[in-house]
Design a protein around this motif. Structure first.
Motif, PDB file in Angstrom:
ATOM      1  N   GLU A   1      37.814  38.397  40.288  1.00  0.00           N
ATOM      2  CA  GLU A   1      39.072  37.757  39.888  1.00  0.00           C
ATOM      3  C   GLU A   1      40.257  38.707  40.062  1.00  0.00           C
ATOM      4  O   GLU A   1      41.334  38.305  40.525  1.00  0.00           O
ATOM      5  CB  GLU A   1      38.983  37.302  38.440  1.00  0.00           C
ATOM      6  N   ALA A   2      40.062  39.968  39.686  1.00  0.00           N
ATOM      7  CA  ALA A   2      41.164  40.932  39.770  1.00  0.00           C
ATOM      8  C   ALA A   2      41.551  41.183  41.233  1.00  0.00           C
ATOM      9  O   ALA A   2      42.747  41.219  41.569  1.00  0.00           O
ATOM     10  CB  ALA A   2      40.772  42.246  39.093  1.00  0.00           C
ATOM     11  N   PHE A   3      40.568  41.350  42.107  1.00  0.00           N
ATOM     12  CA  PHE A   3      40.885  41.551  43.512  1.00  0.00           C
ATOM     13  C   PHE A   3      41.553  40.322  44.118  1.00  0.00           C
ATOM     14  O   PHE A   3      42.494  40.431  44.916  1.00  0.00           O
ATOM     15  CB  PHE A   3      39.615  41.915  44.300  1.00  0.00           C
TER      16      PHE A   3
ATOM     17  N   LYS B   1      33.754  40.085  50.650  1.00  0.00           N
ATOM     18  CA  LYS B   1      34.751  39.053  50.317  1.00  0.00           C
ATOM     19  C   LYS B   1      36.170  39.591  50.302  1.00  0.00           C
ATOM     20  O   LYS B   1      37.119  38.859  50.618  1.00  0.00           O
ATOM     21  CB  LYS B   1      34.391  38.456  48.954  1.00  0.00           C
ATOM     22  N   HIS B   2      36.337  40.876  49.915  1.00  0.00           N
ATOM     23  CA  HIS B   2      37.679  41.403  49.664  1.00  0.00           C
ATOM     24  C   HIS B   2      38.008  42.526  50.648  1.00  0.00           C
ATOM     25  O   HIS B   2      37.395  43.599  50.608  1.00  0.00           O
ATOM     26  CB  HIS B   2      37.778  41.912  48.227  1.00  0.00           C
TER      27      HIS B   2
ATOM     28  N   ALA C   1      45.046  44.169  36.004  1.00  0.00           N
ATOM     29  CA  ALA C   1      44.317  42.914  36.127  1.00  0.00           C
ATOM     30  C   ALA C   1      42.930  43.011  35.499  1.00  0.00           C
ATOM     31  O   ALA C   1      42.447  42.049  34.878  1.00  0.00           O
ATOM     32  CB  ALA C   1      44.203  42.519  37.595  1.00  0.00           C
ATOM     33  N   LEU C   2      42.283  44.158  35.618  1.00  0.00           N
ATOM     34  CA  LEU C   2      40.954  44.337  35.034  1.00  0.00           C
ATOM     35  C   LEU C   2      41.009  44.412  33.519  1.00  0.00           C
ATOM     36  O   LEU C   2      40.243  43.738  32.814  1.00  0.00           O
ATOM     37  CB  LEU C   2      40.304  45.604  35.605  1.00  0.00           C
ATOM     38  N   VAL C   3      41.932  45.230  33.005  1.00  0.00           N
ATOM     39  CA  VAL C   3      42.034  45.388  31.546  1.00  0.00           C
ATOM     40  C   VAL C   3      42.425  44.069  30.891  1.00  0.00           C
ATOM     41  O   VAL C   3      41.905  43.706  29.830  1.00  0.00           O
ATOM     42  CB  VAL C   3      43.031  46.512  31.195  1.00  0.00           C
ATOM     43  N   SER C   4      43.321  43.315  31.525  1.00  0.00           N
ATOM     44  CA  SER C   4      43.758  42.032  30.945  1.00  0.00           C
ATOM     45  C   SER C   4      42.616  41.031  30.868  1.00  0.00           C
ATOM     46  O   SER C   4      42.669  40.082  30.067  1.00  0.00           O
ATOM     47  CB  SER C   4      44.911  41.452  31.763  1.00  0.00           C
ATOM     48  N   ARG C   5      41.584  41.238  31.676  1.00  0.00           N
ATOM     49  CA  ARG C   5      40.414  40.352  31.655  1.00  0.00           C
ATOM     50  C   ARG C   5      39.275  40.923  30.826  1.00  0.00           C
ATOM     51  O   ARG C   5      38.164  40.398  30.840  1.00  0.00           O
ATOM     52  CB  ARG C   5      39.945  40.100  33.094  1.00  0.00           C
ATOM     53  N   GLY C   6      39.529  42.032  30.143  1.00  0.00           N
ATOM     54  CA  GLY C   6      38.529  42.558  29.217  1.00  0.00           C
ATOM     55  C   GLY C   6      37.551  43.534  29.811  1.00  0.00           C
ATOM     56  O   GLY C   6      36.409  43.629  29.334  1.00  0.00           O
TER      57      GLY C   6
END
Length: 444
Positions: free
Chosen positions: A435-437, A359-360, A398-403
C-alpha cells in the motif's frame, strides 16, 4: 496486553514528549528538528503509543529485539536476579555470568574458549581490536568502507560510512571495498567475478599497507546498517585464507547479524568460515539490559594466561544482563526461534519481498536471509540511481501511518522483524509495504 492498552493515559504521552524535547540529547541528529515517536509499551512484534495506536515493529528497534518485546521468560529472569544480586564487580565470579558465557560458547563451538563481556557492541569491537594488537604485536586494522562498528574511539574509525569522518581520532586504521554485486566497485557481472575481484583488491590493500603491520581484518559477517550485504559465495572463505597467509587475526562483527537474525545462531556458521574473534551484543538478549562481548578463540584466550589483558569495564558481565542472556538463549532454544527466523525468511519474507519487487519499479533489488532483508530503492532499474531523501521520507510516513515501524537508511528500507515473527504478521506487513509503495508511486 489488553490490560496495558486499557490503562494508557494520553497525558503521559504528552509529558514524555515534553520531557524528551526539553532535556534529552539524541544521537546522530540535529536536535531542533526532532519529533520522536512516543512509545508506551510493547509485546512480541508490536509496540504502541499512549493513545493505544499499535505498530508492527519491522525495525526490531535498532535490529536488536530478536526475541521480541517483553518476552516473559527474559523479563522474569531479570526480576529474579534483581532479588538475588543486582550488581557485583567483574573481578568476582558470578553464577549468572558464568552460565551466560557457557551458553554463548556452546553456540559458537569448540574453537572458542572464553567470553569477555562488555556493555555493548562498540566496546566489544574495541576490545577485540585490542586483543588482536596484543597477540600479534601489530597495530593496523583493516575494515570495509560499507560497515558500521560502533561509536567509540577505534570502533568509529573502523566504521566505513560518513560517521567516521568527523571522529577520526584513533590510529592505525585503513579501509577497503567489500563485495556488493548490485553496486559493484569492480565492474563485475557475476557473483563469482565479484568475489574474485574483491579478494584481489583486498590482498592488494593488505600488501600495500604492509602485511606485517596488520593486526586484524574486522568484518561484519553480513554488513547490516550498510545495506544487508550478503557476501557472495567464496568471499568469506577467501578472507579467511588471506588472514591465514599473512598471520592476520580475523574478527567477525556479529553485533547485528548474530543470534538468530540470519537464521543461524551466528551468521558465520551459514558460510562455513570460522573467525578468530566474534563480537556480539543486540540479539544475545534483545537489548533488554545493555550487554555485549567478545567470543575468544582458544589460542587467543591462552595468550593471556600469563600476559595481563589491559582492559576492563565496571559493568562487564553485569548480573542483570547476564541473567537476561541466559533466559533469552534458553527461550530461543526451547521455542525454536532461530529455526523460525530461517523458515520465515525462506518461505514467507523472501518470496513476499520478491513479489513486491516485481510489482513496484521503485524496488531495484531485494537481498537478505532469515529476518534480515533490505529493499534497495531506485529511480530507474537500469541506472540504479538511488531515490531521493524526499521519496524516502514519504515512504516512511506512509508506512508509519499504516501502523508499521520501518528501519530506513539512505535509499533503503531494511525489513528486519523480530525472529519470532509469524507468517500472519509477515503477510500483514507485506500488505502495508504494498500500500505504501502504491501510494508513493502514484505521485511520480
Amino acid at each position: 496486553m489488553n490490560d496495558q492498552l486499557a490503562n494508557l493515559d494520553p497525558a503521559d504521552g504528552d509529558l514524555a514528549y515534553e520531557l524528551d524535547r526539553a532535556h534529552v540529547f539524541h544521537s546522530w541528529s540535529a536536535q531542533g528538528a526532532l519529533k520522536p515517536l512516543v512509545i508506551a509499551g510493547g509485546a512480541g512484534c508490536e509496540v504502541w503509543d499512549y493513545a493505544g495506536t499499535r505498530y508492527l515493529d519491522f525495525s526490531s528497534q535498532l535490529v536488536n529485539t530478536n526475541i521480541g518485546h517483553q518476552h516473559p521468560a527474559v523479563v522474569d529472569a531479570i526480576k529474579k536476579q534483581a532479588d538475588i544480586l543486582t550488581t557485583i564487580a567483574p573481578a568476582t565470579a558470578n553464577l549468572a555470568r558464568g552460565e551466560a558465557a557457557k551458553r554463548i560458547l556452546a553456540r559458537a563451538g569448540s574453537h572458542f574458549g572464553k567470553v569477555f563481556f562488555t556493555n555493548g557492541g562498540a566496546d566489544a569491537n574495541e576490545n577485540a581490536i585490542r586483543m588482536a594488537r596484543l597477540t600479534t604485536g601489530r597495530d593496523k586494522v583493516l575494515s570495509a568502507y560499507r560497515s558500521y562498528h560502533g561509536n567509540t574511539g577505534a570502533a568509529i574509525v573502523a566504521t566505513g560510512d560518513w560517521r567516521r569522518v568527523p571522529n577520526e581520532y584513533s590510529r592505525g586504521h585503513a579501509h577497503f571495498f567489500g563485495p556488493f554485486a548490485y553496486r559493484s566497485d569492480f565492474w563485475s557481472e557475476t557473483p563469482e567475478q565479484e568475489t574474485e575481484r574483491a579478494l584481489h583488491h583486498l590482498e592488494r590493500v593488505v600488501v600495500s599497507e604492509g602485511a606485517a603491520s596488520i593486526a586484524a581484518i574486522l568484518l561484519e559477517t553480513v554488513p547490516g546498517t550498510a545495506g544487508v550485504l550478503v557476501p557472495p559465495p567464496g568471499y568469506l572463505q577467501g578472507v579467511r585464507e588471506l588472514c591465514d597467509k599473512y598471520g592476520i587475526v580475523l574478527i567477525f562483527d556479529e553485533v547485528m547479524c548474530g543470534f538468530g537474525r540470519t537464521g543461524e545462531w551466528f551468521a558465520w556458521q551459514g558460510f562455513g568460515v570460522t573467525p578468530d574473534l566474534i563480537t556480539f551484543a543486540k540479539g544475545v538478549n534483545s537489548g533488554y539490559v545493555p550487554i555485549g562481548g567478545v567470543v575468544i578463540s582458544e589460542s587467543i584466550a591462552n595468550a593471556f594466561e600469563d600476559q595481563v589483558f589491559p582492559g576492563g569495564l565496571t559493568y562487564s558481565g553485569h548480573p542483570l544482563a547476564a541473567a537476561s542472556v541466559v533466559a533469552a538463549l534458553d527461550a530461543m532454544e526451547s521455542e525454536g526461534i532461530v529455526e523460525n527466523a530461517k523458515s520465515i525468511g525462506a518461505e514467507h519474507l523472501g518470496p513476499g519481498l520478491a513479489a513486491l519487487a516485481e510489482k513496484h519499479p521503485l524496488i531495484g533489488e531485494v537481498r537478505g536471509l532469515g529476518v534480515f532483508w533490505a529493499l534497495d530503492l531506485v529511480d530507474d532499474p537500469e541506472t540504479r540511481q538511488p531515490i531521493s531523501a524526499g521519496l524516502m521520507g514519504a515512504l516512511k510516513t506512509a508506512l508509519v501511518s499504516r501502523g508499521l515501524l520501518p528501519f530506513v537508511a539512505d535509499n533503503r528500507i531494511h525489513v528486519v522483524p523480530p525472529c519470532i515473527v509469524t507468517p500472519d504478521e509477515v503477510a500483514k506487513a507485506l500488505a502495508i509495504y504494498d500500500e505504501a509503495f502504491t501510494e508513493v508511486e502514484s505521485t511520480l
